[in-house]
Write a protein that holds these residues in place. Sequence first.
Motif, PDB file in Angstrom:
ATOM      1  N   UNK A   1     -94.460 -37.181  34.823  1.00 28.29           N
ATOM      2  CA  UNK A   1     -94.258 -35.808  35.251  1.00 28.29           C
ATOM      3  C   UNK A   1     -93.109 -35.765  36.236  1.00 28.29           C
ATOM      4  N   UNK A   2     -92.134 -34.919  35.959  1.00 30.09           N
ATOM      5  CA  UNK A   2     -91.027 -34.744  36.892  1.00 30.09           C
ATOM      6  C   UNK A   2     -91.501 -33.832  38.028  1.00 30.09           C
ATOM      7  N   UNK A   3     -91.521 -34.377  39.234  1.00 33.17           N
ATOM      8  CA  UNK A   3     -91.992 -33.635  40.396  1.00 33.17           C
ATOM      9  C   UNK A   3     -90.858 -33.455  41.394  1.00 33.17           C
TER      10      UNK A   3
ATOM     11  N   UNK B   1    -106.036 -18.191  34.249  1.00 34.09           N
ATOM     12  CA  UNK B   1    -105.959 -19.602  33.909  1.00 34.09           C
ATOM     13  C   UNK B   1    -104.768 -19.889  33.003  1.00 34.09           C
ATOM     14  N   UNK B   2    -103.973 -20.879  33.395  1.00 32.69           N
ATOM     15  CA  UNK B   2    -102.883 -21.410  32.581  1.00 32.69           C
ATOM     16  C   UNK B   2    -103.339 -22.763  32.063  1.00 32.69           C
ATOM     17  N   UNK B   3    -103.473 -22.906  30.772  1.00 31.68           N
ATOM     18  CA  UNK B   3    -104.031 -24.131  30.210  1.00 31.68           C
ATOM     19  C   UNK B   3    -102.946 -25.159  29.923  1.00 31.68           C
ATOM     20  N   UNK B   4    -103.321 -26.405  29.974  1.00 32.94           N
ATOM     21  CA  UNK B   4    -102.400 -27.506  29.690  1.00 32.94           C
ATOM     22  C   UNK B   4    -102.225 -27.684  28.189  1.00 32.94           C
ATOM     23  N   UNK B   5    -101.071 -28.238  27.824  1.00 32.03           N
ATOM     24  CA  UNK B   5    -100.744 -28.462  26.414  1.00 32.03           C
ATOM     25  C   UNK B   5    -100.927 -29.920  26.012  1.00 32.03           C
ATOM     26  N   UNK B   6    -101.558 -30.702  26.871  1.00 35.98           N
ATOM     27  CA  UNK B   6    -101.812 -32.120  26.583  1.00 35.98           C
ATOM     28  C   UNK B   6    -103.308 -32.371  26.716  1.00 35.98           C
TER      29      UNK B   6
ATOM     30  N   UNK C   1     -96.540 -40.727  37.562  1.00 42.49           N
ATOM     31  CA  UNK C   1     -97.648 -40.761  36.610  1.00 42.49           C
ATOM     32  C   UNK C   1     -98.838 -40.057  37.255  1.00 42.49           C
ATOM     33  N   UNK C   2     -98.983 -38.777  36.969  1.00 46.89           N
ATOM     34  CA  UNK C   2    -100.095 -37.983  37.506  1.00 46.89           C
ATOM     35  C   UNK C   2    -101.247 -38.001  36.516  1.00 46.89           C
TER      36      UNK C   2
ATOM     37  N   UNK D   1     -95.556 -33.487  29.494  1.00 43.90           N
ATOM     38  CA  UNK D   1     -96.070 -34.032  30.751  1.00 43.90           C
ATOM     39  C   UNK D   1     -95.554 -33.328  31.987  1.00 43.90           C
ATOM     40  N   UNK D   2     -94.605 -32.418  31.846  1.00 43.17           N
ATOM     41  CA  UNK D   2     -94.070 -31.715  33.008  1.00 43.17           C
ATOM     42  C   UNK D   2     -95.095 -30.694  33.518  1.00 43.17           C
ATOM     43  N   UNK D   3     -94.891 -30.258  34.755  1.00 48.14           N
ATOM     44  CA  UNK D   3     -95.714 -29.181  35.280  1.00 48.14           C
ATOM     45  C   UNK D   3     -95.430 -27.901  34.493  1.00 48.14           C
TER      46      UNK D   3
END
Length: 534
Positions: A89-91, A39-44, A82-83, A254-256
């Motif tokens: 988020x830059x996609x 698992x890689x957790x989000x920072x937001x 806006x995800x 907010x980036x991936x």
Amino acid sequence: MRRRRFLGVGAAVIGAGAVGAFGVPPAARLLAEARPGRLLTSEVPLPEPFRVPLPVPPVLAPVRSDATTDHYEIVQRVAGLEILPGLRTEAWTYGGTFPGPTMVARAGREVVVRHRNELPVPSVVHLHGGHTPADSDGYPVDLLLPAGSSADHAAHAMAGMTGMAGMAGMSGTSGTGTVGRTVVGERSYTYPGHQRAATLWYHDHRMGFTGPGIWRGLAGFHLIGDEEEDALPLPRGERDLPLMLADRAFASDGSFRYPSVDPGLTVPGVTDDYMNGVLGDVILVNGAPWPRVEVDRAHYRLRLLNASNTRIYRLELDPQPADGGALVQIGGDGGLLETPIRHDAVEIAPAERFDVVVDFSRYPPGTSVRLTNRFGSERTGEVLRFDVTSRPVTDDATVPERLCTLERLDPGAAVTTRTFGFRRSRNDGWTINNRPYEPGRVLAAPALGTTEIWRFFSDVHHPVHLHLDQFQVLSRNGGDPGPYDAGWKDTVDLRPSEGVEVLVRFTDYPGTYMLHCHNLEHEDMAMMADFVVE
């Protein structure tokens, strides 16, 4: 399709770690349920589930059509989306959206898609499940360089890959006789449409970087219809929902978030902790986190696609209808099944597709029905919520007891049997038959028009994907196929220490194609092989 005989892949071939899957002692059964990834957790802060409406990817219109062919154009470009609510988020996108636009094709009509690359990196497009000529299949070093690139860009794009085990040579042949057909700016992919109705998808397939490419947004649906399917009274229009499941993690801006060894993506691979795959802590459906959707008390067709890098889902409805069998499977990777299969849950590995019908009239108005992931925990155990409305509806959709007549391949017609071991090597990373991938090194050379038995066995969990032709699962661990193996497939889920036999007939197109694991971190770290149809 039943063969109750031992696979013939003994301990001397498989290795001691796989013997238990055939003898099935309790410890091996426990191992067989293990699922890959870290698992890689989000920072937001993550949003509450079921606050965002379910988006449906737009259908792409052709730029022109003639008597035989529909022509499309897609620009691959960076887009700010806006995800997560309130964050940009830059996609990397096909046409500015994630998922990319849905292609809707007809069996028997040719589709030509012209891609223009305005990304900061090279790309390759693979139509997953497509019955496609070799020069349009998305061979992983058939690079489409960004528009305006110089000739030096190709060498730079490949330079990092030579550091991967087995890739330094870059010698051999591909579908046109050389390794890699690099072009700058634009490339057209031709899909003749010589296949039945099915739920396919297209995605990036650049060697060494498929994982980060798809993680950042390069994926979309490609749906094929035909007269056989049209004749059935299945749900249509707004009640036919494509659902792309994809887990992701997000950085503080907010980036991936993704654990690449090289954030510039010139050197492939992930950090050591994520060698067995990357799991995100946000479940996206059609690019939205844990969305909700209003449904009528009617039949709905759900085209389930697992576009996650590594995550395996066990999908159930909660609450279940009183008499069970909530998910009625009508199709798989390669289109319609002969007869529907009623499941309480479906297990879907990366790249697999399940077409299921749900009858929401089995629920009282006002019921909120959650699509859950029993292989997840806490937030990753939630996927999507259906809110059953009380509005009056007309529903003439049903699921017939017979959907179609499938051709069944004959094991007796197989001209040979080949064995492919999917294992991690102590020195070379992820391998097939103890060899890391090298473009142009041929692992099999089936003859055009012939049928073969291919045996796959595993050390840990590997979803195995075959390009060019769909196959039929013949046996699993020497017994019957599993509950999710029905119909034509292009991806089969191998659990740890497991052996699966499939029947495949090689048709229509000669050239070089791919066999690989669709755990994208395994794939990027050399768990691929070339086969050449002659």
